[in-house]
Design an enzyme around this catalytic site. Structure first.
Site, PDB file in Angstrom:
ATOM      1  N   SER A  63       0.823  -1.213   0.000  1.00 46.22           N
ATOM      2  CA  SER A  63       0.000   0.000   0.000  1.00 46.22           C
ATOM      3  C   SER A  63       0.855   1.260   0.000  1.00 46.22           C
ATOM      4  O   SER A  63       2.031   1.238   0.369  1.00 46.22           O
ATOM      5  CB  SER A  63      -0.911   0.008   1.232  1.00 46.22           C
TER       6      SER A  63
HETATM    7  N1  SAM Z   1      -0.333  -5.232   4.293  1.00 41.25           N
HETATM    8  C1  SAM Z   1       0.424  -5.497   3.093  1.00 41.25           C
HETATM    9  C2  SAM Z   1       1.801  -4.915   3.143  1.00 41.25           C
HETATM   10  O1  SAM Z   1       2.174  -4.284   4.142  1.00 41.25           O
HETATM   11  O2  SAM Z   1       2.541  -5.122   2.160  1.00 41.25           O
HETATM   12  C3  SAM Z   1      -0.294  -5.096   1.820  1.00 41.25           C
HETATM   13  C4  SAM Z   1      -1.479  -5.944   1.575  1.00 41.25           C
HETATM   14  S1  SAM Z   1      -2.039  -6.095  -0.067  1.00 41.25           S
HETATM   15  C5  SAM Z   1      -2.783  -4.543  -0.359  1.00 41.25           C
HETATM   16  C6  SAM Z   1      -3.403  -7.210   0.249  1.00 41.25           C
HETATM   17  C7  SAM Z   1      -2.991  -8.617   0.582  1.00 41.25           C
HETATM   18  O3  SAM Z   1      -4.131  -9.312   1.073  1.00 41.25           O
HETATM   19  C8  SAM Z   1      -2.474  -9.412  -0.592  1.00 41.25           C
HETATM   20  O4  SAM Z   1      -1.199  -9.904  -0.297  1.00 41.25           O
HETATM   21  C9  SAM Z   1      -3.486 -10.531  -0.736  1.00 41.25           C
HETATM   22  O5  SAM Z   1      -2.944 -11.749  -1.202  1.00 41.25           O
HETATM   23  C10 SAM Z   1      -4.001 -10.660   0.676  1.00 41.25           C
HETATM   24  N2  SAM Z   1      -5.295 -11.327   0.837  1.00 41.25           N
HETATM   25  C11 SAM Z   1      -6.404 -11.229   0.072  1.00 41.25           C
HETATM   26  N3  SAM Z   1      -7.390 -12.011   0.574  1.00 41.25           N
HETATM   27  C12 SAM Z   1      -6.887 -12.618   1.689  1.00 41.25           C
HETATM   28  C13 SAM Z   1      -7.407 -13.524   2.648  1.00 41.25           C
HETATM   29  N4  SAM Z   1      -8.644 -14.019   2.593  1.00 41.25           N
HETATM   30  N5  SAM Z   1      -6.589 -13.919   3.657  1.00 41.25           N
HETATM   31  C14 SAM Z   1      -5.325 -13.453   3.761  1.00 41.25           C
HETATM   32  N6  SAM Z   1      -4.776 -12.584   2.868  1.00 41.25           N
HETATM   33  C15 SAM Z   1      -5.554 -12.182   1.862  1.00 41.25           C
END
Ligand code: SAM
Length: 218
Positions: A63
């Protein structure tokens, strides 16, 4: 190289403070301790100070700094709080949380390649003992360490996943983007009022996250 990257990062943190996005000393110090360039691939390090999302493996994103700062300020983290993050991605936000709560942090990622990417980043940055990356569907939370004081979801959901409210402590809060699959969600702060799961919801405006994919997500 590292010195140059860090200098650019400090300027970004100071800009976020001037813009009123970073408000607290604690969040500023955490940002200074955990620069974003440590959590992106080699070719993206030169862009890590820019206030935009950046690509990470598996088509996901780390993000933008302002978005992470907004959520961490809203979370009002205190030392000793138990925090669950859903959506580990690069591991950057989890490392920032660890700096703020000064205790173990649990973070769930559904894509194996990213769980591995995050573990490597966290190890290089020295957080491997404090940040626990769990591979799984975060829409089900992580019951073994519940209840949580805070749950921070960094992907966009169609609705509030009930297991996350169940795993909050009474008085605890969940931060989660809720809205459409692509482009736009509203950032919600869900405060759990009692054991029956009654809640107060505060809306914090429009955000854009990748989708939360899972049993209680998309
Ligand atoms: N917090 C992260 C960082 O500091 O880099 C950025 C997160 S990114 C915007 C969103 C993440 O959520 C992705 O890596 C995606 O694979 C994960 N995601 C989506 N659905 C998910 C789920 N049901 N459980 C766990 N992770 C999930």
């Amino acid at each position: 190289m590292e010195g140059e990257l860090y200098l650019k990062w400090v300027r970004r943190v100071e800009a976020l403070e001037r813009e009123g996005i970073i408000k607290s000393r604690q969040v500023k110090e955490a940002f200074l301790k955990v620069p974003r360039y440590k959590f992106v691939s080699e070719e993206n390090k030169q862009w890590a100070h820019i206030d935009e999302p950046l690509p990470i493996p598996a088509g996901q994103t780390i993000s933008a700094p302002h978005m992470v700062a907004i959520m961490l300020e809203l979370a009002k983290l205190e030392e000793g709080m138990r925090v669950l993050e859903i959506g580990t991605g690069s591991g950057w936000n989890a490392a920032l949380i660890a700096e703020l709560v000064k205790t173990d942090v649990y973070t769930v990622e559904r894509i194996p390649e990213l769980a591995e990417f995050a573990r490597k980043n966290l190890e290089r940055a020295g957080y491997e003992n404090r940040v626990h990356v769990i591979l799984g569907d975060g829409t089900n939370g992580f019951p073994p360490k519940a209840p949580y004081d805070r749950i921070i979801v960094t992907a966009g959901a169609p609705k509030v996943p009930e297991p996350l409210v169940e795993q909050l402590r009474v008085g605890g809060k969940l931060l989660i983007p809720v809205g459409s699959y692509h482009l736009w969600q509203e950032l919600l702060e869900v405060v759990k009022l009692d054991e029956r799961g009654r809640r107060r919801i505060i809306k914090h405006g429009g955000v854009a996250f990748v989708p939360l994919v899972g049993e209680h997500g998309w």
